[in-house]
Scaffold this motif. Structure first.
Motif, PDB file in Angstrom:
ATOM      1  N   ARG A  66       0.817  -1.111  -0.046  1.00  0.00           N
ATOM      2  CA  ARG A  66      -0.080   0.037  -0.109  1.00  0.00           C
ATOM      3  C   ARG A  66       0.740   1.245  -0.049  1.00  0.00           C
ATOM      4  N   PRO A  84      -8.602   3.178 -11.990  1.00  0.00           N
ATOM      5  CA  PRO A  84      -8.529   2.323 -10.951  1.00  0.00           C
ATOM      6  C   PRO A  84      -6.962   1.628 -10.554  1.00  0.00           C
ATOM      7  N   ARG A 140      -2.054  -1.993  -6.623  1.00  0.00           N
ATOM      8  CA  ARG A 140      -3.389  -2.389  -6.061  1.00  0.00           C
ATOM      9  C   ARG A 140      -4.454  -1.661  -6.753  1.00  0.00           C
ATOM     10  N   HIS A 142      -8.297  -0.045  -7.607  1.00  0.00           N
ATOM     11  CA  HIS A 142      -9.241   0.736  -6.745  1.00  0.00           C
ATOM     12  C   HIS A 142     -10.705   0.981  -7.620  1.00  0.00           C
ATOM     13  N   SER A 143     -11.882   1.161  -6.999  1.00  0.00           N
ATOM     14  CA  SER A 143     -13.028   1.558  -7.520  1.00  0.00           C
ATOM     15  C   SER A 143     -12.870   2.630  -8.368  1.00  0.00           C
ATOM     16  N   GLY A 217     -12.376   5.044  -5.370  1.00  0.00           N
ATOM     17  CA  GLY A 217     -10.978   5.131  -4.778  1.00  0.00           C
ATOM     18  C   GLY A 217     -10.792   4.066  -3.644  1.00  0.00           C
ATOM     19  N   ASP A 218     -11.856   3.355  -3.469  1.00  0.00           N
ATOM     20  CA  ASP A 218     -11.623   2.270  -2.312  1.00  0.00           C
ATOM     21  C   ASP A 218     -10.927   1.080  -2.914  1.00  0.00           C
ATOM     22  N   GLU A 219     -10.151   0.386  -2.276  1.00  0.00           N
ATOM     23  CA  GLU A 219      -9.400  -0.876  -2.593  1.00  0.00           C
ATOM     24  C   GLU A 219     -10.489  -1.767  -3.076  1.00  0.00           C
ATOM     25  N   TYR A 222      -5.942  -6.773  -5.873  1.00  0.00           N
ATOM     26  CA  TYR A 222      -4.329  -6.297  -6.185  1.00  0.00           C
ATOM     27  C   TYR A 222      -3.898  -7.392  -7.078  1.00  0.00           C
ATOM     28  N   MET A 252      -3.778   6.331 -10.155  1.00  0.00           N
ATOM     29  CA  MET A 252      -4.768   6.051  -9.704  1.00  0.00           C
ATOM     30  C   MET A 252      -5.637   6.970  -9.077  1.00  0.00           C
TER      31      MET A 252
END
Length: 263
Positions: A66, A84, A140, A142-143, A217-219, A222, A252
């Motif tokens: 992260r 993403p 990673r 992300h949404s 932006g939420d995970e 990965y 991202m």
């Protein structure tokens, strides 16, 4: 002759067991000593990482790192569709009657990419991006929008490379490789986030607990080693940024376009 030989070697080495062997080593404590060299070779900005480089237990642990808070600001506009991932754009454009044209010289159908899903009818005239993650990039996923995951699908397949050689020399690797697909319903419609596996990618993993409701932006997931995202927007729901083109780099959380109500 050389290209044919490389293609044959890639075919032979694109078996899942080879990626599993690579993955086992990358997750082992023995791989930890390779982290500084790996970071130097690929010019990875280690100062962005959440932890100091010596705190990572394995190469895989470092690769799936992260970032420190605030390193990837997410576009705040409510109607924004964001990238993403950190990536190079290797394909983008309007989907023409179910066809994604000229991705490194090859055409793909939405039907083959989504493995014949009943949802393909929603994406016959939408927009697509092909987002390539190199080993240098943050891995990673992300949404790209606020919304709900309405369906997820695992599509079994090969693990061909998705770099320049793989996309240009192998036959339609994006629709032959292993894929995880997340369909996200937002206020204006739907997007499909297609996570494409690749050679030496030991797995694509959802974060735990697996999310259902997402904020931009939420995970989401990965990659364990580099690969590609294909992002599809539903017909008539997006105005893409006109300045983004093949070869552009995106971070991202960066805006890819504006979501609009489906006409």
């Amino acid at each position: 002759m050389t290209r044919w030989l490389l293609r044959m070697m890639t075919e032979l080495s694109s078996r899942k067991f080879i990626s599993r062997m690579t993955g086992r080593f990358a997750k082992s404590s023995f791989s930890r000593r390779l982290i500084p060299r790996f970071a130097a070779i690929y010019n990875i900005p280690v100062e962005e990482a959440e932890k100091a480089i010596g705190e990572y237990r394995s190469l895989n642990d470092f690769f799936t790192r992260r970032l420190k808070p605030g390193r990837r600001p997410v576009d705040a506009a409510a109607d924004s569709l964001t990238s993403p991932v950190d990536a190079l754009i290797t394909g983008c454009g309007v989907i023409e009657d179910g066809m994604m044209l000229q991705i490194k010289g090859q055409d793909y159908t939405v039907e083959e990419l989504l493995n014949g899903s009943p949802r393909i009818a929603q994406y016959r005239r939408g927009y697509f991006w092909v987002l390539y993650l190199s080993p240098t990039d943050y891995h990673r996923i992300h949404s790209p929008c606020d919304g709900d995951i309405v369906e997820s699908e695992h599509i079994a397949g090969k693990v061909y490379p998705v770099n320049e050689f793989g996309l240009t020399s192998m036959r339609r690797v994006l629709s032959r490789n292993e894929r995880l697909v997340s369909y996200i319903r937002h206020e204006q419609g739907e997007v499909a986030v297609v996570k494409v596996g690749a050679m030496n990618v030991s797995s694509i993993r959802y974060v735990e607990p697996k999310p259902r409701r997402l904020r931009r932006g939420d995970e989401l997931a990965y990659f364990e080693f580099g690969s590609t995202i294909v992002l599809l927007s539903e017909d008539g729901t997006l105005n893409p940024r006109p300045d983004l083109k093949l070869g552009s780099r995106v971070s991202m959380g960066e805006r890819l376009g504006t979501l609009v109500p489906k006409s």
